[in-house]
Design a protein around this motif. Structure first.
Motif, PDB file in Angstrom:
ATOM      1  N   ASN A   6       0.831  -1.209   0.000  1.00 19.32           N
ATOM      2  CA  ASN A   6       0.000   0.000   0.000  1.00 19.32           C
ATOM      3  C   ASN A   6       0.863   1.256   0.000  1.00 19.32           C
ATOM      4  O   ASN A   6       2.052   1.212   0.286  1.00 19.32           O
ATOM      5  CB  ASN A   6      -0.984  -0.001   1.176  1.00 19.32           C
ATOM      6  CG  ASN A   6      -0.312   0.288   2.503  1.00 19.32           C
ATOM      7  OD1 ASN A   6       0.301   1.328   2.684  1.00 19.32           O
ATOM      8  ND2 ASN A   6      -0.428  -0.638   3.450  1.00 19.32           N
ATOM      9  N   LEU A  49     -11.225   1.538   2.476  1.00 18.59           N
ATOM     10  CA  LEU A  49     -12.236   2.445   1.923  1.00 18.59           C
ATOM     11  C   LEU A  49     -12.384   3.681   2.802  1.00 18.59           C
ATOM     12  O   LEU A  49     -12.510   4.803   2.303  1.00 18.59           O
ATOM     13  CB  LEU A  49     -13.585   1.725   1.790  1.00 18.59           C
ATOM     14  CG  LEU A  49     -13.653   0.641   0.713  1.00 18.59           C
ATOM     15  CD1 LEU A  49     -14.946  -0.167   0.850  1.00 18.59           C
ATOM     16  CD2 LEU A  49     -13.552   1.240  -0.674  1.00 18.59           C
ATOM     17  N   ALA A  52      -9.338   5.961   2.331  1.00 20.04           N
ATOM     18  CA  ALA A  52      -9.481   6.723   1.086  1.00 20.04           C
ATOM     19  C   ALA A  52     -10.436   7.896   1.275  1.00 20.04           C
ATOM     20  O   ALA A  52     -10.176   9.006   0.795  1.00 20.04           O
ATOM     21  CB  ALA A  52      -9.960   5.808  -0.030  1.00 20.04           C
ATOM     22  N   LYS A  53     -11.523   7.660   1.994  1.00 14.52           N
ATOM     23  CA  LYS A  53     -12.510   8.722   2.226  1.00 14.52           C
ATOM     24  C   LYS A  53     -11.881   9.874   3.017  1.00 14.52           C
ATOM     25  O   LYS A  53     -12.003  11.036   2.637  1.00 14.52           O
ATOM     26  CB  LYS A  53     -13.717   8.155   2.975  1.00 14.52           C
ATOM     27  CG  LYS A  53     -14.824   9.178   3.212  1.00 14.52           C
ATOM     28  CD  LYS A  53     -15.990   8.585   3.960  1.00 14.52           C
ATOM     29  CE  LYS A  53     -15.779   8.805   5.428  1.00 14.52           C
ATOM     30  NZ  LYS A  53     -16.902   8.459   6.276  1.00 14.52           N
ATOM     31  N   ASN A  56      -9.427  11.730   1.009  1.00 18.86           N
ATOM     32  CA  ASN A  56     -10.033  12.305  -0.182  1.00 18.86           C
ATOM     33  C   ASN A  56      -9.317  11.850  -1.461  1.00 18.86           C
ATOM     34  O   ASN A  56      -8.953  12.666  -2.318  1.00 18.86           O
ATOM     35  CB  ASN A  56     -10.062  13.833  -0.087  1.00 18.86           C
ATOM     36  CG  ASN A  56     -11.063  14.440  -1.044  1.00 18.86           C
ATOM     37  OD1 ASN A  56     -12.072  13.822  -1.369  1.00 18.86           O
ATOM     38  ND2 ASN A  56     -10.779  15.636  -1.511  1.00 18.86           N
ATOM     39  N   VAL A  57      -9.104  10.528  -1.546  1.00 15.17           N
ATOM     40  CA  VAL A  57      -8.485   9.927  -2.738  1.00 15.17           C
ATOM     41  C   VAL A  57      -9.269   8.682  -3.127  1.00 15.17           C
ATOM     42  O   VAL A  57     -10.062   8.169  -2.345  1.00 15.17           O
ATOM     43  CB  VAL A  57      -7.005   9.539  -2.490  1.00 15.17           C
ATOM     44  CG1 VAL A  57      -6.145  10.757  -2.228  1.00 15.17           C
ATOM     45  CG2 VAL A  57      -6.861   8.512  -1.385  1.00 15.17           C
ATOM     46  N   GLU A  58      -9.031   8.211  -4.335  1.00 12.36           N
ATOM     47  CA  GLU A  58      -9.612   6.942  -4.779  1.00 12.36           C
ATOM     48  C   GLU A  58      -8.839   5.803  -4.114  1.00 12.36           C
ATOM     49  O   GLU A  58      -7.627   5.931  -3.880  1.00 12.36           O
ATOM     50  CB  GLU A  58      -9.487   6.803  -6.302  1.00 12.36           C
ATOM     51  CG  GLU A  58     -10.252   7.835  -7.092  1.00 12.36           C
ATOM     52  CD  GLU A  58     -11.740   7.567  -7.112  1.00 12.36           C
ATOM     53  OE1 GLU A  58     -12.131   6.395  -7.071  1.00 12.36           O
ATOM     54  OE2 GLU A  58     -12.504   8.535  -7.176  1.00 12.36           O
ATOM     55  N   VAL A  59      -9.504   4.694  -3.836  1.00 16.46           N
ATOM     56  CA  VAL A  59      -8.841   3.545  -3.210  1.00 16.46           C
ATOM     57  C   VAL A  59      -7.636   3.095  -4.039  1.00 16.46           C
ATOM     58  O   VAL A  59      -6.590   2.766  -3.486  1.00 16.46           O
ATOM     59  CB  VAL A  59      -9.837   2.362  -3.012  1.00 16.46           C
ATOM     60  CG1 VAL A  59      -9.106   1.127  -2.519  1.00 16.46           C
ATOM     61  CG2 VAL A  59     -10.927   2.756  -2.031  1.00 16.46           C
ATOM     62  N   LYS A  60      -7.761   3.142  -5.356  1.00 21.15           N
ATOM     63  CA  LYS A  60      -6.662   2.681  -6.220  1.00 21.15           C
ATOM     64  C   LYS A  60      -5.391   3.502  -6.004  1.00 21.15           C
ATOM     65  O   LYS A  60      -4.288   3.008  -6.236  1.00 21.15           O
ATOM     66  CB  LYS A  60      -7.074   2.680  -7.695  1.00 21.15           C
ATOM     67  CG  LYS A  60      -7.382   4.042  -8.258  1.00 21.15           C
ATOM     68  CD  LYS A  60      -7.869   3.931  -9.681  1.00 21.15           C
ATOM     69  CE  LYS A  60      -8.233   5.305 -10.223  1.00 21.15           C
ATOM     70  NZ  LYS A  60      -8.793   5.213 -11.552  1.00 21.15           N
ATOM     71  N   GLU A  61      -5.523   4.739  -5.516  1.00 20.36           N
ATOM     72  CA  GLU A  61      -4.338   5.565  -5.230  1.00 20.36           C
ATOM     73  C   GLU A  61      -3.596   5.065  -4.002  1.00 20.36           C
ATOM     74  O   GLU A  61      -2.439   5.437  -3.789  1.00 20.36           O
ATOM     75  CB  GLU A  61      -4.735   7.022  -5.042  1.00 20.36           C
ATOM     76  CG  GLU A  61      -5.193   7.704  -6.310  1.00 20.36           C
ATOM     77  CD  GLU A  61      -5.460   9.175  -6.105  1.00 20.36           C
ATOM     78  OE1 GLU A  61      -4.584   9.872  -5.571  1.00 20.36           O
ATOM     79  OE2 GLU A  61      -6.563   9.611  -6.469  1.00 20.36           O
TER      80      GLU A  61
END
Length: 64
Positions: A6, A49, A52-53, A56-61
């Protein structure tokens, strides 16, 4: 050679946030977040998840 799974630590730095801040947001022990940042342990998908929230990023980031 162990591969980092990660990118939580990198994204925290990019967002100018600390592991302690993230731990407080998630209601987790700062040591747990530290283990995620060093890739010694991995958060569950549900927790990822939430991370990410809060960042403030997408999970894939957050994934390599």
């Amino acid at each position: 050679m162990e591969k980092d799974i990660n990118r939580i630590k990198v994204v925290l730095v990019e967002k100018k946030r600390t592991g302690k801040w993230l731990a407080e947001q998630l209601g987790k022990d700062p040591a747990t977040v530290s283990k995620w940042c060093t890739n010694a342990a991995q958060p569950s998908l549900e927790t990822l998840l939430q991370v990410a929230k809060y960042l403030n990023v997408e999970v894939k980031e957050l994934l390599n």
